[in-house]
Enzyme design. Structure first.
Site, PDB file in Angstrom:
ATOM      1  N   GLU A 105       0.820  -1.223   0.000  1.00 29.82           N
ATOM      2  CA  GLU A 105       0.000   0.000   0.000  1.00 29.82           C
ATOM      3  C   GLU A 105       0.852   1.271   0.000  1.00 29.82           C
ATOM      4  OE1 GLU A 105      -3.667   1.806   2.677  1.00 29.82           O
ATOM      5  OE2 GLU A 105      -2.169   0.551   3.657  1.00 29.82           O
ATOM      6  N   GLU A 156     -12.449   2.512   5.161  1.00 28.21           N
ATOM      7  CA  GLU A 156     -11.328   2.802   6.047  1.00 28.21           C
ATOM      8  C   GLU A 156     -11.228   4.304   6.230  1.00 28.21           C
ATOM      9  OE1 GLU A 156      -6.710   1.362   6.667  1.00 28.21           O
ATOM     10  OE2 GLU A 156      -7.265   2.498   4.910  1.00 28.21           O
TER      11      GLU A 156
END
Length: 269
Positions: free
Chosen positions: A153, A253
């Site tokens: 990520e 998120e």
């Protein structure tokens, strides 16, 4: 909420008014059947057996699926963002992978976010990158034994210290290095907040790396709030994900002190 799209709730950033182990049940009460977590024990690579059991039991008791889990990332509340590339912490990281495997065996989780780690003073970037690939290959073998996938990520600039992965291309370079080392089960984690915050072209990145996207997380930007609080066109984003053939979960998120999921009614498939 919209039942026609496959959602998940990140319980490390949502329902934060509750103790961590009460959040899976809160997600279930809000209408979700899937959750994800960051590493539940900041700064602790190997929790006690009772702590490990309590975490898994909370998910089982809530009746939700654990679909994503961050690998051990150091002390995130203190500012750390992974230990994958730290030569001095390889043993610490590898010990934590055994915990991850046990959690996976019990909960069925198969997607694991491997935060890369920040650049370190006094350690050459090339050495950190070498260590990261070795640790990725190690973890990939462990989770690959039961069909698991590692995720890489990018993170938002200015909020995560000297974290070297800022764009989809940065993350994909790591994915490719890991694959060259034999870790075929490594993919890109596509997070709208981090990519947009860093000025990445989300549409271009999604199209270019469509086959490599292993998981999607969403938050608006700026602000990392729920969709509608920033400038991202989520209708266009979801249409794009459909177009490129993404069929995985979309994880929420984002930060929201009083979780409100009404926005989801505007995004039916």
């Amino acid at each position: 909420m919209n039942a026609s799209r496959e959602w998940a709730v990140n319980c490390s950033i949502l329902f934060t008014d509750l103790p961590l182990l009460e959040r899976p049940a809160a997600a279930k009460d809000a209408g979700f059947d899937a959750v994800e977590f960051w590493w539940p024990w900041p700064g602790v690579p190997v929790p006690s057996a009772s702590e490990e059991d309590a975490f898994c039991q909370a998910i089982e008791d809530a009746g939700v699926r654990l679909i994503g889990l961050n690998l051990y990332a150091g002390d995130m509340p203190a500012g750390e963002r992974g230990v994958l590339s730290d030569p001095a912490r390889a043993a610490e990281f590898r010990a934590s992978v055994d915990v991850t495997v046990r959690i996976a065996e019990r909960t069925g989780v198969r997607a694991f976010n491997a935060l890369y780690g920040q650049r370190l003073g006094g350690v050459a970037a090339s050495e950190q990158d070498r260590v990261a690939v070795r640790n990725l290959a190690f973890a990939a073998r462990k989770v690959g034994a039961f069909g698991g996938t590692l995720l890489i990520e990018p993170l938002a600039r200015g909020l995560n210290g000297a974290y070297p992965l800022e764009t989809a291309a940065d993350a994909m370079a790591v994915v490719e290095r890991a694959r060259a080392a034999g870790a075929a089960n490594v993919k890109l984690l596509f997070d709208t907040f981090h990519l947009v915050s860093n000025g990445d072209d989300v549409e271009k990145a999604a199209r270019e790396h469509a086959a490599d996207i292993g998981h999607v997380q969403i938050a608006d930007a700026p602000g990392r709030g729920r969709p509608g609080t920033g400038g991202i066109d989520f209708g266009a984003l979801f249409a794009l994900l459909d177009e490129i053939g993404y069929r995985g979960r979309i994880a929420l998120e984002y930060a929201d002190p009083r979780p409100d999921f009404a926005w989801m009614e505007n995004h039916r498939t």
